[in-house]
Design a protein around this motif. Sequence first.
Motif, PDB file in Angstrom:
ATOM      1  N   GLY A  46       0.683  -1.109   0.064  1.00  0.00           N
ATOM      2  CA  GLY A  46      -0.207   0.089  -0.158  1.00  0.00           C
ATOM      3  C   GLY A  46       0.905   1.339   0.043  1.00  0.00           C
ATOM      4  N   LEU A  47       2.099   1.316   0.489  1.00  0.00           N
ATOM      5  CA  LEU A  47       2.876   2.452   0.536  1.00  0.00           C
ATOM      6  C   LEU A  47       3.601   2.540  -0.945  1.00  0.00           C
ATOM      7  N   VAL A  48       3.877   1.666  -1.463  1.00  0.00           N
ATOM      8  CA  VAL A  48       4.700   1.647  -2.647  1.00  0.00           C
ATOM      9  C   VAL A  48       3.818   1.624  -4.080  1.00  0.00           C
ATOM     10  N   ALA A  49       2.614   1.150  -4.073  1.00  0.00           N
ATOM     11  CA  ALA A  49       1.864   1.199  -5.178  1.00  0.00           C
ATOM     12  C   ALA A  49       0.489   2.082  -4.886  1.00  0.00           C
ATOM     13  N   LYS A  50       0.306   3.181  -5.662  1.00  0.00           N
ATOM     14  CA  LYS A  50      -1.023   3.619  -5.537  1.00  0.00           C
ATOM     15  C   LYS A  50      -2.248   3.146  -5.625  1.00  0.00           C
ATOM     16  N   ARG A  51      -2.353   2.120  -6.489  1.00  0.00           N
ATOM     17  CA  ARG A  51      -3.588   1.268  -6.850  1.00  0.00           C
ATOM     18  C   ARG A  51      -3.261  -0.362  -6.499  1.00  0.00           C
ATOM     19  N   PRO A  52      -4.273  -0.983  -6.076  1.00  0.00           N
ATOM     20  CA  PRO A  52      -4.059  -2.377  -5.747  1.00  0.00           C
ATOM     21  C   PRO A  52      -3.212  -3.169  -6.879  1.00  0.00           C
ATOM     22  N   VAL A  53      -2.401  -4.005  -6.552  1.00  0.00           N
ATOM     23  CA  VAL A  53      -1.725  -4.740  -7.244  1.00  0.00           C
ATOM     24  C   VAL A  53      -2.440  -5.927  -7.622  1.00  0.00           C
ATOM     25  N   ALA A  54      -2.624  -6.418  -8.913  1.00  0.00           N
ATOM     26  CA  ALA A  54      -3.297  -7.532  -9.163  1.00  0.00           C
ATOM     27  C   ALA A  54      -2.972  -8.769  -8.126  1.00  0.00           C
TER      28      ALA A  54
END
Length: 288
Positions: A173-181
């Motif tokens: 959550g800190l490194v990807a702005k949108r959920p990773v698949a």
Amino acid sequence: MGISPELGPAHQVELPGGRVNYHETGSGAPVVFVHGLLVNADLWRKVVPGVAAAGHRCLAPDLPFGSHSIPMPDADLTPTGAADLLAAFLERLDLREVTLVANDTGGAITQIMLTRNRTRVGRVVLTDCDAYDEFLPMPFKPLPLLAAVPGVVTLATVAMRLRALQRSPLGFGLVAKRPVAPEIVDSYLRPSRESAAIRADLRRFLRGIHKRYTLAAAERFPTLDLPVLLAWAREDKAFKVSFAERLAADLPRAELRLIDDSYTFIAEDQPELLTELIVEFTRLHAAT
């Protein structure tokens, strides 16, 4: 190994201390993609196809940073050892005038490698990454100490099965702005969850992390006479823009380009823009 067919077929190469998987597609001037902690080549699945289509040979290794599939119990996984593994990867495949594209912990390893052996590197793209005294950043800074406590790495890998924790600041959550698949998250987390040998590699890598390595590399930044593109997320919460500005000031031939609507994993949040920047940069600084 990475699950994304966009990365190209999987291969293996023998390096000091063991073998690594890597994925390759395209032809032309080589571009090598360097991921960070607890991810693998799948980080670059949205970027590699566009760079390959622009006329580059794209290689994305699964480095032994906790999401790799082949244990490396005999490898030196200190930061300098990891940097030497990266240099050995370029040498074993006889890659020359390489463009290195690095992110997160992989950016720190790349900096260390450049100050030890940059003979095969022509230019570098650093996306948001560790440097100076931020190796690792908060809230991950305690990980090297926690990794020394028996059972902590195993407990953490089990806990990360929870999707809510994966999306939290302690996950991605800190490194990807949108959920990773979910299938990509599984690609990242399954190896350490299912293999005691992979967890042992992860533990050794974590225990070796210390800011003295990145600070020592930074002392040699004035000697790095090669083009560097700093492609940095304006909204990054782990590595602020001021951090990128410091790198831009210390690296003699660095250019800073800020990217909107992204966190640390620009390859995840803004892959099209990152692809454009890489292709533009390689063309501008092509070998002559």
